[in-house]
Write a protein that holds these residues in place. Sequence first.
Motif, short mmCIF file in Angstrom:
data_model
loop_
_atom_site.label_atom_id
_atom_site.label_comp_id
_atom_site.label_asym_id
_atom_site.label_seq_id
_atom_site.Cartn_x
_atom_site.Cartn_y
_atom_site.Cartn_z
N ALA A 35 25.32 -95.25 7.01
CA ALA A 35 24.10 -96.00 6.72
C ALA A 35 23.19 -96.09 7.95
CB ALA A 35 24.46 -97.40 6.24
N VAL A 36 21.90 -96.07 7.68
CA VAL A 36 20.90 -96.25 8.74
C VAL A 36 20.37 -97.68 8.63
CG1 VAL A 36 20.28 -93.82 8.77
CG2 VAL A 36 19.03 -95.38 7.25
N ASP A 37 19.64 -98.12 9.65
CA ASP A 37 19.10 -99.48 9.63
C ASP A 37 18.17 -99.66 8.43
OD1 ASP A 37 20.50 -100.21 11.85
OD2 ASP A 37 18.87 -99.73 13.25
N ALA A 38 18.22 -100.86 7.86
CA ALA A 38 17.41 -101.13 6.67
C ALA A 38 15.95 -101.32 7.04
CB ALA A 38 17.93 -102.37 5.97
N PRO A 39 15.05 -100.98 6.12
CA PRO A 39 13.64 -101.21 6.36
C PRO A 39 13.33 -102.71 6.28
CG PRO A 39 13.98 -100.45 4.11
CD PRO A 39 15.32 -100.40 4.79
N ALA A 40 12.19 -103.09 6.85
CA ALA A 40 11.73 -104.47 6.77
C ALA A 40 10.37 -104.48 6.11
CB ALA A 40 11.65 -105.08 8.17
N GLY A 41 10.18 -105.38 5.16
CA GLY A 41 8.87 -105.50 4.53
C GLY A 41 8.98 -105.65 3.03
N THR A 42 7.85 -105.65 2.34
CA THR A 42 7.83 -105.84 0.90
C THR A 42 7.88 -104.50 0.20
OG1 THR A 42 6.56 -107.84 1.20
CG2 THR A 42 6.53 -106.88 -0.98
N MET A 43 8.75 -104.35 -0.77
CA MET A 43 8.85 -103.09 -1.50
C MET A 43 9.44 -103.31 -2.89
SD MET A 43 11.82 -101.47 0.88
CE MET A 43 10.92 -102.08 2.31
N ASP A 44 9.36 -102.29 -3.72
CA ASP A 44 9.96 -102.36 -5.05
C ASP A 44 11.46 -102.15 -4.90
OD1 ASP A 44 7.43 -102.68 -6.00
OD2 ASP A 44 7.14 -100.55 -6.44
N VAL A 45 12.21 -102.94 -5.65
CA VAL A 45 13.67 -102.93 -5.51
C VAL A 45 14.31 -102.69 -6.87
CG1 VAL A 45 15.68 -104.33 -4.88
CG2 VAL A 45 13.60 -104.47 -3.51
N VAL A 46 15.28 -101.80 -6.91
CA VAL A 46 16.09 -101.62 -8.12
C VAL A 46 17.45 -102.23 -7.83
CG1 VAL A 46 17.17 -99.99 -9.70
CG2 VAL A 46 14.87 -99.53 -8.80
N LEU A 47 17.86 -103.16 -8.70
CA LEU A 47 19.16 -103.80 -8.55
C LEU A 47 20.13 -103.16 -9.53
CD1 LEU A 47 17.84 -107.45 -8.58
CD2 LEU A 47 18.63 -106.20 -6.58
N GLY A 88 11.27 -97.28 -2.32
CA GLY A 88 11.82 -98.63 -2.45
C GLY A 88 13.27 -98.67 -2.05
N LEU A 89 13.94 -99.71 -2.54
CA LEU A 89 15.34 -99.93 -2.17
C LEU A 89 16.17 -100.03 -3.45
CD1 LEU A 89 16.90 -100.73 0.60
CD2 LEU A 89 17.00 -103.00 -0.45
N TYR A 90 17.35 -99.41 -3.43
CA TYR A 90 18.29 -99.49 -4.54
C TYR A 90 19.50 -100.28 -4.03
CZ TYR A 90 21.56 -97.84 -8.19
OH TYR A 90 22.48 -97.74 -9.22
N ALA A 91 19.66 -101.50 -4.51
CA ALA A 91 20.72 -102.38 -4.03
C ALA A 91 21.83 -102.43 -5.07
CB ALA A 91 20.18 -103.78 -3.75
#
Lengths: 447, 481
Positions: B238-250, B383-386
């Motif tokens: 894993a790389v460092d996570a981004p910071a800020g507002t984005m669309d997220v898929v849970l 975005g981010l997929y959590a």
Amino acid sequence: MQELEKRDADSAVVKRAVEQALEAAQTVGASSAEASASLDSGLSVSVRKGDVETLEYHRGQSLSVTVYLGQRKGSASSADLRPESIQEAVEAATRIARFTSEDAAAGLADPALMATVFPDLDLYHPWNIGAENGIELAKACEAAGLAADPRITNSDGASVHDFQGVTAYGNSHGFIGLRSGTRHSMSCTLIAEDESGMQRDYYYTASRVPERLEPAEAVGLQAAQRSVRRLSAKQLSTRRAPVIFSAELSRGLLSSLVGAISGGALYRRASFLLDMKGEQVFSPFVRIYEDPLLPQEFGSTAFDNEGVATHRRDIVSGGMLEGYVLSSYSARKLGMQTTGNAGGVHNLRIDTSGQTLEQLLQQMGTGLYVTELIGHGVNTVTGDYSRGAAGFWVENGELQYPVEEITIAGNLKDMFKGLVAVGTDRDRRGSIQTGSWWIDAMTIAGN
Amino acid sequence: MSVVETASAQLLAPAGLAVADLGDLLSRCMGPAIDAADLYFQTAWHESWVLEDGIIKEGAFNRDQGVGIRAISGEKTGFAYSDQIVRSALEEAASNARAIARSQHNGVQPVVGQAPAVKPLYPGVSPLNSLNENEKIDLLRAVDAEARRADPRVCQVIVSLSGLFENILVAASDGTLAADLRPLVRLNVSVIVEHEGRREQGSSGGGGRADYQYFLHEERGLGYAREAVRQALVNLDAVDAPAGTMDVVLGPGWPGVLLHEAIGHGLEGDFNRKGSSAFSGLMGEQVAAKGVTVVDDGTLPGRRGSLTIDDEGTPTRCTTLIEDGVLVGYMQDKMNAQLMGMSSTGNGRRESYAHLPLPRMTNTYMLAGEHDPEAILASVNNGLYAVNFGGGQVDITSGKFVFSASEAYLIENGKVTRPVKGATLIGNGPDVLRRVSMVGNDLSLDAGVGVCGKDGQSVPVGVGQPTLRVDGLTVGGTQAG
């Protein structure tokens, strides 16, 4: 003196319970054993909007025993101290020890390390506030908060807690030690509201000595001020900035240090501070030490949970990691000697670098002052740190406006190295005490 | 024997008490100003076994028992407990609890009713005996071996097995008489992997109100080992996570902890009675996007958060909290329901006899929607997929919540790409469900590991959801811009 008689009577009961457990362990053929027993009682009252909400009487007792069959061990506990329950616990522990594995590191601590002197640390100061007086005190506390500001519109109440307890620990080296202590506290939680919405905050005072609690009115007033100052908070844009953690939150950073240098994390190789003893972990001004024999303090004790004598010692000196936090088990796993920390650290302190909080804010100039953290984003294995935060944006050394719904992130290794200063505003409400921490830079995520 | 007979034989008989005596004990709690009183008897047997460094390192057994006595007068509660179930201790506790309303016993004789027949949601037998000691140890060793077999970079494995059996009996002045025999088992695996000086952890586990055989069925125990190793290896890359507002898929399942934190706590009756929840006064309002329906369901057989009856003796039910985006229900215990002119929803729960009941969640989840999970991921540009989370926390009053991703990936041009570490998500409860733009068709519930804390009390809970797309959530990594 009735209180001291009660303490002595309770102490005799827990001591007898421990002795009985050790005798029973010997009878069933244990090669060694250790046991602890406690008796405690307390009263909690809470009021909300000027009326009593709950009145709770606490009375607890417990016994736990660990039995060793050679290098195998088993544990059991009971929620009462009746002889038949103690016997049952010893038998259960022994049964379990027949199934656990030989573990070369298992066993009691070295008998040569057992505490032999038991100074009076002045930890037992019963309050006996009683329901009536407790309720009046809580009412006064909440009333002061409700009256403090017209924007305080609701309350989650005020509460008063009065607690006293005794414990005994003994092992088959022949060691038996008694501890007794009291703990009293008062807290208030208030809700402030304006056109932007509601905010809640709280304040509490805690001490072993009733006379050292802050006045009820001061607690209510602080709770009110802390709630009101959060109103109309904004989100920040994403950026990097220096961060000052309030003294009460800085305690959590010291706890993270303790977690990372604890024997359990080290022998499991689950720490970001692996093999760092003798290395520079903080900036050179930092000294962190343990002072177990301070009178009247929360973490004071002459012996740890294995009977090992405690000592005043530096854990970090000149920014260098001087020692770990070990029990006899983790010490053996690491090929070291216990540091007398079975059960944790005893009165951990950090030296201040001499500035008041106001001076810290002035010197930082621009940055974030964090007053609340939420969530569990601390990874002891890697040191990665990312938590929800609320606080104030600071410019020209002054608080400008409240902020919320942001996160602050970094890595604890960098944060420790980047500790610029520690304030004089030490928060005295726990076993781990520190002033505010100023960290050089962290990532703030927002809109 | 009925459940009440079994429970009273275990809890009351040794003290020379019978169900018929409970009315007399309750009457000692009653007085002119006391509206209600209840007695909660409990015995709990708990064991745990821990494997570490390839050996069975620890085993522990614990028995706890006692009785909690509560007297209620309006919004006031008097409470006392005793860890000895003997008549004299009960009588003393009763008089302490009753002191909440300063009045003399007036001789009202509450009638303890007949226990209603409720079909148990789990077997009423102790899971502690469902495997013998050697079989428990074999299970731990098999899970350890599976984790080590899965990858040579695994350097530490900790496996823990725990079993709990509780026997409870509740009698209340409103005529309630109910008992429950509650099994609960859990198996957990955590691993450390090390590669080229970098270390990461992974963990997995599960369980429910069942016996230890649960972990042998469908190779569940071994599956937890493989899952823990997989997560740890993902984090190695894993790389460092981004910071800020984005669309997220849970992802589906455990990420439902979002619902638990963001809205669940805010819909518990006590906070709403007191007006201290960010959801206070929003009943009947649109609080979520259309298509979002959230329920709290204590009636799912065998699930970790399920209860046949709650800790006030009320049978649990499925309570709809949000229906097609509209707030329609709160979770209630008896006291808060009474004060709000509602009925208990069977959500009155307590950690033990030594704690007061509070309105608490059981299994809280969002119902499935219509979207294919692949299509949801493909719809996000960047975005981010959590997929997995550690813990979460909420500030009920401001509505702000956070939760920490333990496994997450970047989404780049509709494709799941690099894993990221250390991402915390933060949002605002009453706002976040309005940002749900797509609901997947893949509802699943978590594996049975949830523990919820409130007012210092821990209770087991379940969560669940389908894959969700949430637009514009703040992600708290270290990589700004």
